[in-house]
Motif scaffolding. Structure first.
Motif, PDB file in Angstrom:
ATOM      1  N   ARG A 101       0.835  -1.205   0.000  1.00  0.00           N
ATOM      2  CA  ARG A 101       0.000   0.000   0.000  1.00  0.00           C
ATOM      3  C   ARG A 101       0.871   1.257   0.000  1.00  0.00           C
ATOM      4  NH1 ARG A 101      -5.267  -0.680   4.009  1.00  0.00           N
ATOM      5  NH2 ARG A 101      -6.752  -0.908   2.289  1.00  0.00           N
ATOM      6  N   VAL A 102       1.926   1.264   0.811  1.00  0.00           N
ATOM      7  CA  VAL A 102       2.844   2.408   0.837  1.00  0.00           C
ATOM      8  C   VAL A 102       3.487   2.597  -0.532  1.00  0.00           C
ATOM      9  CG1 VAL A 102       4.984   3.306   1.819  1.00  0.00           C
ATOM     10  CG2 VAL A 102       3.305   2.208   3.315  1.00  0.00           C
ATOM     11  N   THR A 103       3.907   1.501  -1.156  1.00  0.00           N
ATOM     12  CA  THR A 103       4.542   1.578  -2.476  1.00  0.00           C
ATOM     13  C   THR A 103       3.573   2.115  -3.522  1.00  0.00           C
ATOM     14  OG1 THR A 103       5.920  -0.327  -1.896  1.00  0.00           O
ATOM     15  CG2 THR A 103       5.820   0.288  -4.213  1.00  0.00           C
ATOM     16  N   ILE A 104       2.322   1.664  -3.476  1.00  0.00           N
ATOM     17  CA  ILE A 104       1.317   2.189  -4.405  1.00  0.00           C
ATOM     18  C   ILE A 104       1.090   3.671  -4.149  1.00  0.00           C
ATOM     19  CG2 ILE A 104      -1.150   2.119  -4.995  1.00  0.00           C
ATOM     20  CD1 ILE A 104      -1.026  -0.901  -4.724  1.00  0.00           C
ATOM     21  N   GLY A 105       1.113   4.083  -2.881  1.00  0.00           N
ATOM     22  CA  GLY A 105       0.974   5.501  -2.564  1.00  0.00           C
ATOM     23  C   GLY A 105       2.099   6.331  -3.166  1.00  0.00           C
ATOM     24  N   ILE A 106       3.326   5.818  -3.078  1.00  0.00           N
ATOM     25  CA  ILE A 106       4.468   6.513  -3.680  1.00  0.00           C
ATOM     26  C   ILE A 106       4.278   6.608  -5.196  1.00  0.00           C
ATOM     27  CG2 ILE A 106       6.946   6.359  -4.142  1.00  0.00           C
ATOM     28  CD1 ILE A 106       7.228   5.035  -1.360  1.00  0.00           C
ATOM     29  N   GLY A 107       3.921   5.476  -5.814  1.00  0.00           N
ATOM     30  CA  GLY A 107       3.707   5.472  -7.265  1.00  0.00           C
ATOM     31  C   GLY A 107       2.582   6.391  -7.692  1.00  0.00           C
ATOM     32  N   ASP A 108       1.487   6.372  -6.934  1.00  0.00           N
ATOM     33  CA  ASP A 108       0.349   7.243  -7.263  1.00  0.00           C
ATOM     34  C   ASP A 108       0.720   8.712  -7.140  1.00  0.00           C
ATOM     35  OD1 ASP A 108      -1.885   5.885  -8.212  1.00  0.00           O
ATOM     36  OD2 ASP A 108      -2.448   5.183  -6.221  1.00  0.00           O
TER      37      ASP A 108
END
Length: 390
Positions: A101-108
């Motif tokens: 979830r944190v990684t997707i937040g960074i990507g988003d």
């Protein structure tokens, strides 16, 4: 290479698929964790992972954009999103899902900062509100479709994650045909090379414009991440909840463009005050009639018509209040405000459910909107500046 018009719609496509993945993840994981016996406070805290990623990456966005241009930044962000989505079903550990979830937040955040800044920097001033409204409209369109993927859990845990990952990758591939471009050099030099100095200037000049994105982040994360838990506890069926939740984003599809165009004519502040009042009334009604499925459908739709456009209205308001050289910093602060609201929403609402189980959680949303309303009405200085720029 594609034209600037086609580039705009490719950027909009990326925003749409980002909204789809976010709209899917929040209720999907909330339902999975609730069914596995995870407490609502832990569930809400877990939902903040996406927005923690957004928040921690935000201060580091400007320099790579200036150095490499829009396209490489957007490509990296999109790749982080679809690869992370692909990994979810292969290891069902709470901590591992949090990292994803944190990684997707960074990507988003990388994705949104690149697309958002590209659109705001190239939009004509007289139609800026309408152009950014398209941004919000298609994000909401993706967000509307996302929660429907929860129904696929009855078929397979893998299906929603794999489908979302595949769609993200397909849209991401269109960026191959987009010519790279960079923001004007003066966008990061007028207030020195220090990002902290530019952020401070942007906050001082446009603080009121960052409240609507914060409120929208709070709403989005709370309605998609905690309402499914609350709805299950007050006796509603999970399949019904998966239909109620998209009503908020779906209704906003009909108001994004009209509200954006209206704000171009009458000013952002007047429109923001009006829609926030509408949102307050809608969620008060939701609190009073939450046992009725029909009333939840109606109140979610009314709330979406009003406050479902807060993010795009806030971005438009920010572009009115800040000089062009502060737009990258302003766009970053919009993303940070959104993530702060999104972190506070699930955590405060989840904690509220644990501490005050007999009181409707919709009152938490009403309290936030009252704060935004009072702050926006008090901010007379920015109102005059907006009128001059409108």
């Amino acid at each position: 290479m594609v034209s600037s018009h086609t580039r705009f719609w490719i950027l909009i496509g990326l925003v749409t698929i980002s909204g789809f993945s976010q709209g899917m993840l929040l209720p999907l994981i909330a339902v999975i964790l609730e069914q596995n016996g995870i407490s609502s406070s832990i569930n809400g805290l877990h939902a903040t992972g996406l927005y923690i990623g957004i928040l921690i990456s935000s201060p580091f966005m400007e320099r790579p954009l200036q150095k490499y241009g829009y396209k490489p930044v957007i490509m990296v962000g999109g790749a982080l999103v679809f690869v992370s989505l692909l990994l979810f079903p292969f290891w069902q550990a709470l901590w591992f899902w949090f990292i994803l979830r944190v990684t997707i937040g960074i990507g988003d955040q990388i994705l949104h900062f690149g697309t958002q800044t590209w659109i705001t920097a190239t939009s004509a001033k007289h139609s800026r509100g309408k152009s950014i409204a398209y941004y919000g409209l298609f994000f909401s369109l993706g967000f509307t479709a996302g929660p429907l993927m929860t129904n696929l859990l009855e078929w397979s845990l893998y299906a929603p994650f794999l489908i979302s990952s595949l769609l993200s990758m397909l849209v991401w591939l269109f960026m191959i045909w987009v010519r790279n471009d960079s923001p004007a050099k003066d966008l990061t030099t007028a207030y020195g090379t220090s990002s902290i100095k530019r952020f401070a200037k942007a906050l001082k000049k446009g603080w009121v414009a960052f409240l609507p994105p914060l409120a929208y982040g709070f709403l989005e994360a709370t309605l998609h991440g905690i309402f499914p838990v609350y709805g299950l506890r007050i006796g509603h069926d999970v399949n019904i909840l998966s239909l109620i939740i998209p009503c908020f984003a779906f209704a906003s599809l009909f108001s994004q463009i009209p509200l954006g165009a209206l704000s171009d004519r009458v000013g952002r502040r007047k429109v923001i005050v009006t829609v926030v009042v509408g949102g307050i009334l809608s969620f008060l009604a939701a609190a009073l009639f939450e046992d009725s499925v029909l009333m939840l459908f109606i109140t979610f739709a009314l709330a979406g018509l009003c406050v479902g456009s807060l993010f795009s209205l806030g971005i438009s308001y920010m572009t009115d209040l800040l000089p062009k050289e502060l737009l990258p910093a302003g766009n970053i602060l919009c993303g940070m405000s959104f993530s702060i609201g999104s972190i506070l929403g699930p955590f405060l609402s989840g904690t509220f459910l644990d501490l005050v189980p007999g009181l409707s959680f919709f009152y938490v949303i009403v309290a936030l909107l009252l704060i935004v309303l009072a702050s926006t009405m008090i901010a007379k200085g920015p109102q005059k500046q907006t009128a001059a720029n409108a």
